[in-house]
Design an enzyme around this catalytic site. Structure first.
Site, PDB file in Angstrom:
ATOM      1  N   CYS A   2       0.833  -1.204   0.000  1.00  0.00           N
ATOM      2  CA  CYS A   2       0.000   0.000   0.000  1.00  0.00           C
ATOM      3  C   CYS A   2       0.869   1.255   0.000  1.00  0.00           C
ATOM      4  O   CYS A   2       2.020   1.232   0.428  1.00  0.00           O
ATOM      5  CB  CYS A   2      -0.880   0.026   1.237  1.00  0.00           C
ATOM      6  N   ARG A  27       2.391   1.189  -5.945  1.00  0.00           N
ATOM      7  CA  ARG A  27       2.560   0.324  -4.768  1.00  0.00           C
ATOM      8  C   ARG A  27       1.344  -0.565  -4.517  1.00  0.00           C
ATOM      9  O   ARG A  27       1.421  -1.536  -3.761  1.00  0.00           O
ATOM     10  CB  ARG A  27       2.799   1.183  -3.518  1.00  0.00           C
ATOM     11  N   TRP A  75      -3.201  -2.301  -1.545  1.00  0.00           N
ATOM     12  CA  TRP A  75      -2.955  -3.639  -2.095  1.00  0.00           C
ATOM     13  C   TRP A  75      -3.500  -4.582  -1.031  1.00  0.00           C
ATOM     14  O   TRP A  75      -2.930  -4.698   0.056  1.00  0.00           O
ATOM     15  CB  TRP A  75      -1.451  -3.859  -2.322  1.00  0.00           C
ATOM     16  N   ASN A 101      -0.069   0.720   6.111  1.00  0.00           N
ATOM     17  CA  ASN A 101       0.602  -0.176   5.160  1.00  0.00           C
ATOM     18  C   ASN A 101       1.301  -1.239   6.000  1.00  0.00           C
ATOM     19  O   ASN A 101       2.135  -0.904   6.842  1.00  0.00           O
ATOM     20  CB  ASN A 101       1.627   0.629   4.342  1.00  0.00           C
ATOM     21  N   GLY A 102       0.937  -2.496   5.802  1.00  0.00           N
ATOM     22  CA  GLY A 102       1.564  -3.572   6.580  1.00  0.00           C
ATOM     23  C   GLY A 102       0.519  -4.588   6.984  1.00  0.00           C
ATOM     24  O   GLY A 102      -0.572  -4.631   6.411  1.00  0.00           O
ATOM     25  N   GLU A 487      13.908 -15.096 -16.238  1.00  0.00           N
ATOM     26  CA  GLU A 487      13.491 -13.691 -16.150  1.00  0.00           C
ATOM     27  C   GLU A 487      12.552 -13.335 -17.317  1.00  0.00           C
ATOM     28  O   GLU A 487      11.559 -12.633 -17.132  1.00  0.00           O
ATOM     29  CB  GLU A 487      14.741 -12.795 -16.120  1.00  0.00           C
ATOM     30  N   LYS A 491       8.748 -11.973 -16.845  1.00  0.00           N
ATOM     31  CA  LYS A 491       8.252 -10.719 -17.453  1.00  0.00           C
ATOM     32  C   LYS A 491       6.948 -10.983 -18.199  1.00  0.00           C
ATOM     33  O   LYS A 491       6.002 -10.224 -18.098  1.00  0.00           O
ATOM     34  CB  LYS A 491       9.264 -10.134 -18.450  1.00  0.00           C
ATOM     35  N   GLU A 494       3.912 -11.900 -15.676  1.00  0.00           N
ATOM     36  CA  GLU A 494       3.371 -10.876 -14.770  1.00  0.00           C
ATOM     37  C   GLU A 494       2.581  -9.794 -15.494  1.00  0.00           C
ATOM     38  O   GLU A 494       1.670  -9.222 -14.909  1.00  0.00           O
ATOM     39  CB  GLU A 494       4.419 -10.316 -13.812  1.00  0.00           C
ATOM     40  N   HIS A 510      14.053 -33.999 -19.293  1.00  0.00           N
ATOM     41  CA  HIS A 510      13.746 -34.651 -18.013  1.00  0.00           C
ATOM     42  C   HIS A 510      12.296 -34.406 -17.594  1.00  0.00           C
ATOM     43  O   HIS A 510      11.945 -34.615 -16.436  1.00  0.00           O
ATOM     44  CB  HIS A 510      14.715 -34.166 -16.932  1.00  0.00           C
ATOM     45  N   LYS A 609       4.456  -2.932  -6.662  1.00  0.00           N
ATOM     46  CA  LYS A 609       5.877  -2.729  -6.954  1.00  0.00           C
ATOM     47  C   LYS A 609       6.757  -3.074  -5.768  1.00  0.00           C
ATOM     48  O   LYS A 609       7.844  -3.609  -5.935  1.00  0.00           O
ATOM     49  CB  LYS A 609       6.072  -1.263  -7.352  1.00  0.00           C
TER      50      LYS A 609
HETATM   51  O1  M6R Z   1      12.198  -4.469  -4.803  1.00  0.00           O
HETATM   52  P1  M6R Z   1      12.711  -5.869  -4.958  1.00  0.00           P
HETATM   53  O2  M6R Z   1      13.774  -5.974  -6.014  1.00  0.00           O
HETATM   54  O3  M6R Z   1      13.188  -6.467  -3.672  1.00  0.00           O
HETATM   55  O4  M6R Z   1      11.477  -6.702  -5.458  1.00  0.00           O
HETATM   56  C1  M6R Z   1      11.552  -8.089  -5.629  1.00  0.00           C
HETATM   57  C2  M6R Z   1      10.383  -8.605  -6.434  1.00  0.00           C
HETATM   58  O5  M6R Z   1       9.181  -8.329  -5.791  1.00  0.00           O
HETATM   59  C3  M6R Z   1      10.345  -7.984  -7.833  1.00  0.00           C
HETATM   60  O6  M6R Z   1      11.542  -8.193  -8.520  1.00  0.00           O
HETATM   61  C4  M6R Z   1       9.177  -8.576  -8.652  1.00  0.00           C
HETATM   62  O7  M6R Z   1       9.438  -9.915  -8.935  1.00  0.00           O
HETATM   63  C5  M6R Z   1       8.965  -7.755  -9.921  1.00  0.00           C
HETATM   64  N1  M6R Z   1       7.573  -7.530 -10.130  1.00  0.00           N
HETATM   65  C6  M6R Z   1       9.507  -8.425 -11.129  1.00  0.00           C
HETATM   66  O8  M6R Z   1       9.270  -7.719 -12.297  1.00  0.00           O
END
Ligand code: M6R
Length: 614
Positions: A2, A27, A75, A101-102, A487, A491, A494, A510, A609
């Site tokens: 949040c 956020r 969030w 937030n938390g 990675e 991408k 998500e 495998h 984020k």
């Molecule tokens: O801020 P951070 O790098 O610690 O965040 C880690 C993950 O939450 C972040 O990399 C997440 O996987 C992204 N959405 C990837 O694009």
């Protein structure tokens, strides 16, 4: 997670809060809300399910007057995203309003006690329990709001950044934090609070980073006051921020993600600036140099991170082992913190985090520090909790990354790990001077090589149309390209919501090869590296089962043209630098597929984020 924002001063609070919420929307964006104390001492709360713009529109006919207010973009953790679960929450008497937030872990116990005392609840949230609990303490102890907040927070288990306003004392905001970020901005007779500096920077560059278990009291008159939960007054440490407002805007691009992909030639140059000399024969990372004994004596390096940062860590493992000859282990922070890991005082831990606020990584760092390990942070956000809670570190210096899908932060994390491996390898004499200088010279060429890949944006967009039908994708690569396969898959999933998995190419036989048919797109990173021939064999195995291959290849690779259905060419580079180039077309491919599917690229569903809850 949040985002919270607050204002107290002479200006109208509402426009400042709404603008702040827009800046913090990355956020969390399930719902938004605002609480304002009007000049007539009304405490008005307005909320809306969905984006901040919905809240803004719904407030057009409302009384939004007032010079003091708090606001929130959510969030969801407890309770679905709807109007009643949106913050701010009133206390029973409607005298107090609170944003949070938390997560309050013991909220069920507190809620039961409150229900027994006759309190009623409008939402399913842990946050409403907290504001009611504060009011309960205030009334039963006949104390003021500040003392009630102090007492309540002592009884709370969990993580919080909160802000409270009280219509009986309309000249104060009380805010506090534990394990969730909170920044105070200091203007001319006006003050701001926020989850990060982005809503504040427009008004002031003077900030105070609130520490764990600290309460800050902001008033219309006088300077911010900071006290601990146990009532010890602290002197606020004011920090000057260097943040460019323009970097928080899209700059003509349709999405932050595309802007951030295109920024990479510059961000990588910024990350190298002042670290690699102009002749490309020397490298200085002060964070390493000032603690070189730790790296010389290291028994082992442990890399801790989550998500994309964890993928950068996997590349770090390959390169640190290759050039430093120190054993490296890479772990998800969330797993590491809850097992009983064996740690030694001569372990070096590298914690990687774009936001510097990821709750699991923060907790893993604490565990490592308690065991006596030396902790090095790689963060992007200056002044973030991780950057302040590590012994040393390097910033990635890419500027704010707003798109939820991490792009420019990833390449800079990989670059910092490459520079670390070179610096440590040199100190340990485990890399030859020739190889050291060769890699440094090649690094200097990387930004231009990325520019040449970005020129293929239109071609990649055209290619993306072919793949929007797919429900599944496989990505594969070997060696340095294996983390890139993971990675690339992350991408895609998500932001497009297409299921995608990244595998080491040799693992296909495998098990995963059973998934291959003529509908399965397989993205192969097949650049000229030590396992090039082996990767070609793995591609033949896919073709033999009618899989559709999109290969990322080096320029003029005629072998692969004969096997793959589609290719994207990237320039040749040193093998260990390959990830900096091969990820670029995969970022663009995911972006264009997601746009074609009509997805909300910068704010994909269910994500946020900065993951400040575990
Ligand atoms: O801020 P951070 O790098 O610690 O965040 C880690 C993950 O939450 C972040 O990399 C997440 O996987 C992204 N959405 C990837 O694009």
């Amino acid at each position: 997670m949040c985002g919270i924002v607050g204002y107290i001063g002479k200006q109208n609070a509402f426009p400042i809060l709404i603008k702040g919420l827009h800046r913090l929307e990355y956020r969390g964006y399930d719902s938004a809300g605002v609480a304002l104390i009007s000049p007539e001492n009304q405490l008005n709360i307005y909320k809306a399910k969905g984006r901040v713009s919905k809240l803004e529109n719904s407030c057009k006919s409302k009384d939004v007057s007032g010079h003091i207010g708090i606001a929130h973009t959510r969030w969801a953790t407890h309770g679905e995203p709807n109007h009643s679960n949106a913050h701010p929450h009133y206390s029973q008497s409607e005298n107090l309003a609170l944003i949070h937030n938390g997560i309050i872990e013991n909220y069920v116990v507190l809620k039961e006690k409150l229900i027994q005392k006759g309190y009623t609840f409008q939402s399913e949230t842990d946050t409403e329990v907290l504001v009611q609990w504060i009011e309960y303490i205030k009334e039963s102890n006949k104390t003021d709001t500040l003392a009630a907040v102090q007492l309540a927070l002592k009884q709370v288990i969990g993580a919080y950044a909160i802000a409270v306003i009280d219509k009986q004392h309309p000249d104060h905001i009380i805010a506090a934090r534990k394990s969730s970020p909170l920044v105070v901005g200091i203007g001319e007779n006006e003050f701001f609070i926020a989850s990060d500096a982005s809503p504040i920077i427009e008004y002031t560059n003077k900030v105070i980073y609130v520490e764990d278990e600290e309460i800050v009291i902001l008033s219309q008159s006088g300077q911010p006051k900071i006290i601990s939960l146990s009532n010890v007054e602290k002197t606020p440490q004011i920090t000057q921020l260097e943040m460019d407002l323009q970097k928080l805007e899209k700059g003509g691009y349709p999405h932050f993600m595309l802007k951030e992909i295109f920024e990479q030639p510059r961000t990588l140059r910024d990350c190298m600036r002042g670290r690699i000399n102009v002749d490309c024969n020397n490298l200085a990372l002060s964070g390493i140099f000032n603690h070189k004994e730790k790296f010389l004596k290291a028994r082992r390096i442990l890399i801790l991170a989550c998500g994309t940062s964890w993928h950068a860590g996997l590349i770090g493992e390959y390169i640190l082992e290759e050039f430093c000859r120190i054993p490296v282990e890479v772990e998800y922070s969330s797993e590491f913190r809850y097992r009983n890991p064996v740690l030694y005082p001569d372990d070096v831990v590298i914690a990687i985090s774009q936001s510097g606020e990821t709750a699991d990584t923060l907790a893993a760092i604490e565990l490592a520090k308690k065991a006596g390990a030396f902790v090095y942070g790689i963060c992007n956000v200056v002044g973030s909790s991780i950057s302040r809670n590590t012994h040393s570190g390097s910033y990635t210096h890419v500027g704010p990354e707003i798109g939820v899908a991490s792009t420019k932060a990833f390449t800079a994390q990989v670059l910092v790990l490459i520079m670390m491996a070179l610096a440590i390898g040199k100190e340990r004499n485990s890399i030859s001077q020739k190889q050291y200088e060769q890699i440094l010279s090649e690094l200097d060429l990387i930004p231009e090589k990325i520019k040449s890949i970005l020129k293929q944006n239109q071609a990649i967009e055209d290619l993306s149309k072919i793949f929007t039908y797919a429900h599944n994708f496989i990505y594969m690569g070997r060696g340095y390209s294996y983390p890139i396969a993971m990675e690339g898959a992350l991408k895609l999933k998500e932001i497009s919501y297409i299921h995608a998995e990244g595998y080491p190419a040799a693992e296909m036989k495998h098990g995963p090869i059973a998934l291959i048919d003529n509908e399965m797109p397989v993205v192969v990173i097949a650049t000229h590296d030590a396992t090039y021939e082996k990767t070609i064999s793995n591609m033949q195995e896919i073709k033999a089962r009618n899989g559709r291959i999109l290969a990322i290849v080096n320029k003029s690779d005629d072998n692969i043209k004969k096997i793959a259905d589609y290719i994207i060419e990237i320039p040749q580079t040193e093998e260990c630098l390959g990830p900096l180039l091969s990820i670029i077309p995969l970022q663009l491919l995911s972006y264009h597929i997601a746009v074609k599917k009509g997805r909300d690229v910068d704010m994909p569903r269910n994500l946020a984020k900065s993951v400040t809850v575990e």
